[in-house]
Design a protein around this motif. Structure first.
Motif, PDB file in Angstrom:
ATOM      1  N   PRO A   1     160.567  12.504  18.815  1.00  7.60           N
ATOM      2  CA  PRO A   1     161.791  11.805  18.397  1.00  7.60           C
ATOM      3  C   PRO A   1     162.417  11.052  19.569  1.00  7.60           C
ATOM      4  CG  PRO A   1     161.744  14.024  17.490  1.00  7.60           C
ATOM      5  CD  PRO A   1     160.605  13.949  18.465  1.00  7.60           C
ATOM      6  N   GLY A   2     162.871   9.849  19.296  1.00  4.22           N
ATOM      7  CA  GLY A   2     163.499   9.042  20.332  1.00  4.22           C
ATOM      8  C   GLY A   2     162.537   8.244  21.182  1.00  4.22           C
ATOM      9  N   ARG A   3     161.244   8.319  20.887  1.00  6.09           N
ATOM     10  CA  ARG A   3     160.240   7.589  21.664  1.00  6.09           C
ATOM     11  C   ARG A   3     159.453   6.681  20.734  1.00  6.09           C
ATOM     12  NH1 ARG A   3     155.880  10.892  25.133  1.00  6.09           N
ATOM     13  NH2 ARG A   3     157.609  10.876  26.647  1.00  6.09           N
ATOM     14  N   THR A   4     159.180   5.451  21.189  1.00  8.15           N
ATOM     15  CA  THR A   4     158.272   4.550  20.488  1.00  8.15           C
ATOM     16  C   THR A   4     156.905   4.648  21.145  1.00  8.15           C
ATOM     17  OG1 THR A   4     160.064   3.019  19.925  1.00  8.15           O
ATOM     18  CG2 THR A   4     157.818   2.170  19.819  1.00  8.15           C
TER      19      THR A   4
ATOM     20  N   PRO B   1     155.648  10.760  31.595  1.00  7.40           N
ATOM     21  CA  PRO B   1     156.958  11.385  31.846  1.00  7.40           C
ATOM     22  C   PRO B   1     157.680  11.730  30.541  1.00  7.40           C
ATOM     23  CG  PRO B   1     156.671   9.429  33.206  1.00  7.40           C
ATOM     24  CD  PRO B   1     155.529   9.445  32.250  1.00  7.40           C
ATOM     25  N   ASP B   2     158.321  12.874  30.549  1.00  2.00           N
ATOM     26  CA  ASP B   2     159.046  13.324  29.361  1.00  2.00           C
ATOM     27  C   ASP B   2     160.155  12.365  28.960  1.00  2.00           C
ATOM     28  OD1 ASP B   2     157.479  15.579  29.082  1.00  2.00           O
ATOM     29  OD2 ASP B   2     158.833  16.865  30.243  1.00  2.00           O
ATOM     30  N   ASP B   3     160.744  11.658  29.937  1.00  2.00           N
ATOM     31  CA  ASP B   3     161.880  10.807  29.620  1.00  2.00           C
ATOM     32  C   ASP B   3     161.478   9.411  29.150  1.00  2.00           C
ATOM     33  OD1 ASP B   3     160.970   9.734  31.993  1.00  2.00           O
ATOM     34  OD2 ASP B   3     162.955   9.639  32.944  1.00  2.00           O
ATOM     35  N   ALA B   4     160.188   9.123  29.051  1.00  2.00           N
ATOM     36  CA  ALA B   4     159.755   7.798  28.600  1.00  2.00           C
ATOM     37  C   ALA B   4     160.166   7.590  27.152  1.00  2.00           C
ATOM     38  CB  ALA B   4     158.244   7.664  28.747  1.00  2.00           C
ATOM     39  N   ASP B   5     160.872   6.485  26.877  1.00  2.00           N
ATOM     40  CA  ASP B   5     161.252   6.204  25.491  1.00  2.00           C
ATOM     41  C   ASP B   5     160.372   5.127  24.864  1.00  2.00           C
ATOM     42  OD1 ASP B   5     162.270   4.091  26.932  1.00  2.00           O
ATOM     43  OD2 ASP B   5     164.335   4.310  26.237  1.00  2.00           O
ATOM     44  N   LEU B   6     159.434   4.588  25.635  1.00  2.00           N
ATOM     45  CA  LEU B   6     158.401   3.695  25.125  1.00  2.00           C
ATOM     46  C   LEU B   6     157.125   3.972  25.912  1.00  2.00           C
ATOM     47  CD1 LEU B   6     157.421   1.180  23.469  1.00  2.00           C
ATOM     48  CD2 LEU B   6     158.145  -0.208  25.411  1.00  2.00           C
ATOM     49  N   VAL B   7     156.030   4.245  25.200  1.00  2.00           N
ATOM     50  CA  VAL B   7     154.731   4.477  25.827  1.00  2.00           C
ATOM     51  C   VAL B   7     153.737   3.528  25.184  1.00  2.00           C
ATOM     52  CG1 VAL B   7     152.885   6.126  26.293  1.00  2.00           C
ATOM     53  CG2 VAL B   7     155.268   6.892  26.263  1.00  2.00           C
ATOM     54  N   VAL B   8     152.989   2.789  26.013  1.00  2.00           N
ATOM     55  CA  VAL B   8     152.029   1.802  25.528  1.00  2.00           C
ATOM     56  C   VAL B   8     150.647   2.135  26.074  1.00  2.00           C
ATOM     57  CG1 VAL B   8     151.469  -0.644  25.327  1.00  2.00           C
ATOM     58  CG2 VAL B   8     153.865   0.063  25.618  1.00  2.00           C
TER      59      VAL B   8
ATOM     60  N   LEU C   1     163.005  -4.163  21.013  1.00  2.00           N
ATOM     61  CA  LEU C   1     163.258  -2.728  21.080  1.00  2.00           C
ATOM     62  C   LEU C   1     164.271  -2.411  22.172  1.00  2.00           C
ATOM     63  CD1 LEU C   1     159.714  -1.163  20.567  1.00  2.00           C
ATOM     64  CD2 LEU C   1     161.444  -1.762  18.869  1.00  2.00           C
ATOM     65  N   ARG C   2     165.161  -1.515  21.862  1.00  2.00           N
ATOM     66  CA  ARG C   2     166.189  -1.116  22.829  1.00  2.00           C
ATOM     67  C   ARG C   2     165.680   0.113  23.593  1.00  2.00           C
ATOM     68  NH1 ARG C   2     168.366  -3.159  18.330  1.00  2.00           N
ATOM     69  NH2 ARG C   2     168.118  -1.206  17.175  1.00  2.00           N
ATOM     70  N   VAL C   3     164.933  -0.157  24.645  1.00  2.00           N
ATOM     71  CA  VAL C   3     164.351   0.919  25.445  1.00  2.00           C
ATOM     72  C   VAL C   3     164.827   0.797  26.885  1.00  2.00           C
ATOM     73  CG1 VAL C   3     162.317   1.143  23.964  1.00  2.00           C
ATOM     74  CG2 VAL C   3     162.248  -0.416  25.911  1.00  2.00           C
ATOM     75  N   ARG C   4     164.854   1.915  27.571  1.00  2.00           N
ATOM     76  CA  ARG C   4     165.322   1.945  28.961  1.00  2.00           C
ATOM     77  C   ARG C   4     164.261   2.439  29.931  1.00  2.00           C
ATOM     78  NH1 ARG C   4     171.504   4.441  28.657  1.00  2.00           N
ATOM     79  NH2 ARG C   4     172.408   2.797  27.301  1.00  2.00           N
TER      80      ARG C   4
ATOM     81  N   GLY D   1     162.819  -8.291  31.307  1.00  2.00           N
ATOM     82  CA  GLY D   1     163.781  -7.664  32.200  1.00  2.00           C
ATOM     83  C   GLY D   1     163.660  -6.164  32.335  1.00  2.00           C
ATOM     84  N   HIS D   2     162.623  -5.573  31.776  1.00  2.00           N
ATOM     85  CA  HIS D   2     162.469  -4.122  31.865  1.00  2.00           C
ATOM     86  C   HIS D   2     161.800  -3.718  33.174  1.00  2.00           C
ATOM     87  CE1 HIS D   2     163.565  -3.416  27.658  1.00  2.00           C
ATOM     88  NE2 HIS D   2     162.811  -4.449  27.338  1.00  2.00           N
ATOM     89  N   GLU D   3     162.191  -2.582  33.693  1.00  3.97           N
ATOM     90  CA  GLU D   3     161.478  -1.951  34.802  1.00  3.97           C
ATOM     91  C   GLU D   3     160.424  -1.025  34.205  1.00  3.97           C
ATOM     92  OE1 GLU D   3     164.329  -0.002  37.262  1.00  3.97           O
ATOM     93  OE2 GLU D   3     165.030  -1.868  38.177  1.00  3.97           O
ATOM     94  N   VAL D   4     159.186  -1.231  34.595  1.00  2.66           N
ATOM     95  CA  VAL D   4     158.061  -0.553  33.960  1.00  2.66           C
ATOM     96  C   VAL D   4     157.434   0.438  34.922  1.00  2.66           C
ATOM     97  CG1 VAL D   4     155.828  -0.871  32.813  1.00  2.66           C
ATOM     98  CG2 VAL D   4     157.611  -2.608  32.571  1.00  2.66           C
TER      99      VAL D   4
END
Length: 359
Positions: A174-177, A144-151, A99-102, A122-125
């Motif tokens: 939209p835009g979030r996994t 956070p509203d800007d999270a594009d991946l939530v687990v 997944l291409r998440v930031r 390599g992701h900062e979590v």
């Protein structure tokens, strides 16, 4: 309210690679295992026989089409929305790599492999830490509203809290996994609050495991339910033939009406056994259990937990330390739900361990 999201910091004291099986290695055969959340007396004989029959096909490369179709039928989905994996743990690695998440966020306390996999990739979590004083309940506004991946997990390991499905869907946008780990959902009677099979939630990815209910930890079989384009991305990150023929046979067998009925019967038995365990734990002034437990395990807070855990081990019981889970400290232990006879022996041992630990 939840504590604020943690900034990206070193992992500190939490060993994200520590799991319950570490508690029963070496001398585990001498211990009653309450550290690993696999249902006892599994796999059942009919499943062992079905898996054994698949061994005659080992000369051929694995073909997952029938198992994939069986999982899809079980959840009312098209096969292109299903990906079979070598356990749910492989799915976390695939998600982290493909997944291409930031801006990933992991809601803790929960199973630590998702964060470990993300960091390895390599992701900062960032972490959202649920609090004991809130019953480890989720407030969606803490993410956070800007999270594009939530687990997050549901029911959550190790707290055993079952979050309402309607609450979890509020995290989707939209835009979030949105990744929901439902590895223990089949231990919940009726699988209430499950999101598996939903196609109306944007960005939803549901993970399932066949390890816990069916006793297949050594076989490694799980699956992902997601939009076809997400499944395709994850599948490209897999090696060829990632799931063995015996594991595929197990997956197909566990999707049958007979198997689903057996799992539901087991879930009701677990609920009754869990109530018995919680009632027994309530008799101890020194022990506080998370009350809203819905999984096949309970989380308890106890003073001198490390000493109590060591004494329980001396008395023949392996339990899971809690301090390796972000959001928990050295006062927490996780106990697998077992039958009433085993629970009775545990409670007697716990009474003795509390006395010995206080010396």
């Amino acid at each position: 309210m939840q504590r604020p999201t943690e900034p990206d910091t070193p992992l500190g004291p939490h060993d994200l690679r520590h799991h319950g099986d570490a508690e029963v290695r070496d001398d585990g055969s001498q211990l009653t295992d309450l550290a690993v959340n696999v249902r006892t007396d599994t796999p059942p004989s009919w499943l062992r026989e079905h898996i054994a029959a698949s061994l005659t096909s080992l000369a051929a490369y694995p073909d997952g089409r029938d198992a994939r179709a069986a999982v899809a039928r079980r959840h009312g989905l098209a096969p292109e929305r299903v990906l079979l994996t070598a356990g749910a743990a492989e799915a976390f690695v695939l998600l982290a790599r493909a997944l291409r998440v930031r801006r990933p966020v992991v809601v803790h306390p929960q199973f630590t492999e998702p964060e470990a996999a993300l960091r390895d990739a390599g992701h900062e979590v960032r972490r959202v830490l649920l609090r004991a004083e809130d019953g480890f309940r989720l407030d969606p506004s803490a993410v956070p509203d800007d999270a594009d991946l939530v687990v997050l997990g549901n029911p959550t390991n190790p707290t055993s809290v079952l979050h309402p499905a309607a609450l979890l869907t509020r995290l989707a946008r939209p835009g979030r996994t949105l990744v929901v780990d439902e590895a223990f959902m089949d231990a919940v009677p009726g699988e209430r609050e499950a999101l598996a099979g939903r196609t109306d939630v944007p960005g939803l990815v549901v993970l399932r495991s066949l390890t816990k209910t069916w006793g297949l930890a050594g076989l490694r079989i799980g699956y992902v339910l997601a939009a076809p384009e997400t499944v395709a991305d994850l599948e490209r990150a897999q090696p060829l033939w990632p799931v063995s023929t015996p594991a595929l046979a197990a997956a197909e067998a566990c999707m049958t009406p007979r198997a689903l009925a057996e799992a539901d019967t087991a879930a009701h038995a677990i609920a009754a056994d869990r109530a018995h365990l919680l009632a027994g734990l309530a008799e101890f002034d020194e022990v506080a259990a998370v009350p809203a437990a819905e999984g096949p395990f309970v989380l308890i807070r106890v003073g001198r937990a490390a000493a109590v855990r060591a004494r329980l081990r001396d008395l023949g019981f392996a339990v899971r330390r809690g301090d390796t889970f972000p959001g928990l400290d050295a006062h927490w232990l996780r106990l697998a739900v077992r039958d009433r006879a085993t629970t009775g022996r545990l409670l007697q041992a716990l009474d003795r361990a509390l006395v010995l630990a206080g010396r």
